[in-house]
Design a protein around this motif. Structure first.
Motif, mmCIF file in Angstrom:
data_model
loop_
_atom_site.group_PDB
_atom_site.id
_atom_site.type_symbol
_atom_site.label_atom_id
_atom_site.label_comp_id
_atom_site.label_asym_id
_atom_site.label_seq_id
_atom_site.Cartn_x
_atom_site.Cartn_y
_atom_site.Cartn_z
ATOM 1 N N THR A 78 0.829 -1.210 0.000
ATOM 2 C CA THR A 78 0.000 0.000 0.000
ATOM 3 C C THR A 78 0.865 1.263 0.000
ATOM 4 O O THR A 78 0.538 2.230 -0.691
ATOM 5 C CB THR A 78 -0.943 -0.008 1.223
ATOM 6 N N ASP A 79 1.964 1.242 0.729
ATOM 7 C CA ASP A 79 2.863 2.400 0.766
ATOM 8 C C ASP A 79 3.558 2.633 -0.576
ATOM 9 O O ASP A 79 3.794 3.778 -0.969
ATOM 10 C CB ASP A 79 3.920 2.225 1.862
ATOM 11 N N TRP A 81 2.469 1.384 -3.718
ATOM 12 C CA TRP A 81 1.574 1.399 -4.888
ATOM 13 C C TRP A 81 1.431 2.777 -5.535
ATOM 14 O O TRP A 81 1.442 2.878 -6.778
ATOM 15 C CB TRP A 81 0.218 0.796 -4.519
ATOM 16 N N PRO A 82 1.319 3.882 -4.789
ATOM 17 C CA PRO A 82 1.188 5.196 -5.450
ATOM 18 C C PRO A 82 2.361 5.529 -6.381
ATOM 19 O O PRO A 82 2.193 6.281 -7.335
ATOM 20 C CB PRO A 82 1.110 6.178 -4.283
ATOM 21 N N GLU A 85 1.701 5.014 -10.233
ATOM 22 C CA GLU A 85 0.677 5.798 -10.946
ATOM 23 C C GLU A 85 1.144 6.084 -12.367
ATOM 24 O O GLU A 85 2.264 6.512 -12.606
ATOM 25 C CB GLU A 85 0.421 7.115 -10.216
#
Length: 160
Positions: A78-79, A81-82, A85
């Motif tokens: 989760t940390d 994944w951005p 983008e």
């Protein structure tokens, strides 16, 4: 670390056989180098993986790449994944046996909807070279940069 030897083909149509195992895959790229080296994140079902791939050194052929993967905790994924983008693919993968080989058919979604590919992995370069693709496989795109997942994730569908 493992050596990945595979060939990739296009499919014009695909109907999963009853024996196929389906996995939903979300894949994003953190880094992509011009030499084909990539760092990617993958969510496959409940699993999360950080992977690095690069071309194998000669004498390995064009179908061979070095691959290293490590499992990630949900929080780590989760940390990170951005950072992917603008460089993501979503697909359903169907794995089954056909023509004496284990095949993986990827059915892409989102902006890549309509694209279907099939990959076959091999234990040796000799096996890869000797493989005769069945009639239902389309054009071979092994090593064609436009059909690499990292290029699909950043550039979208090829023009042709």
């Amino acid at each position: 670390m493992s050596l990945e030897i595979e060939r990739k083909f296009l499919l014009s149509a695909f109907e999963p056989p009853p024996t196929a195992v389906r996995q939903h895959i979300e894949q994003g790229y953190i880094a992509i180098k011009d030499d084909g080296t990539e760092v990617r994140l993958r969510r496959i079902g409940e699993g999360r993986v950080l992977g690095v791939k690069r071309r194998a050194s000669p004498p390995a052929g064009p179908a061979a790449r070095i691959e290293v993967e490590r499992a990630l905790e949900e929080r780590e994924f989760t940390d990170l994944w951005p950072a992917t983008e603008g460089a993501r693919v979503i697909k359903d993968r169907y794995t089954f046996e056909a023509s004496g080989a284990i095949v993986q058919v990827d059915v892409y979604q989102g902006g890549l909807a309509g694209l279907r590919t099939v990959e076959v992995e091999f234990a040796t370069e000799a096996e890869a070279e000797a493989f005769a693709a069945p009639d239902w496989f389309g054009a071979e795109v092994t090593g064609v940069k436009a059909y690499g997942n990292q290029t699909l994730a950043t550039a979208g569908l090829p023009e042709s």
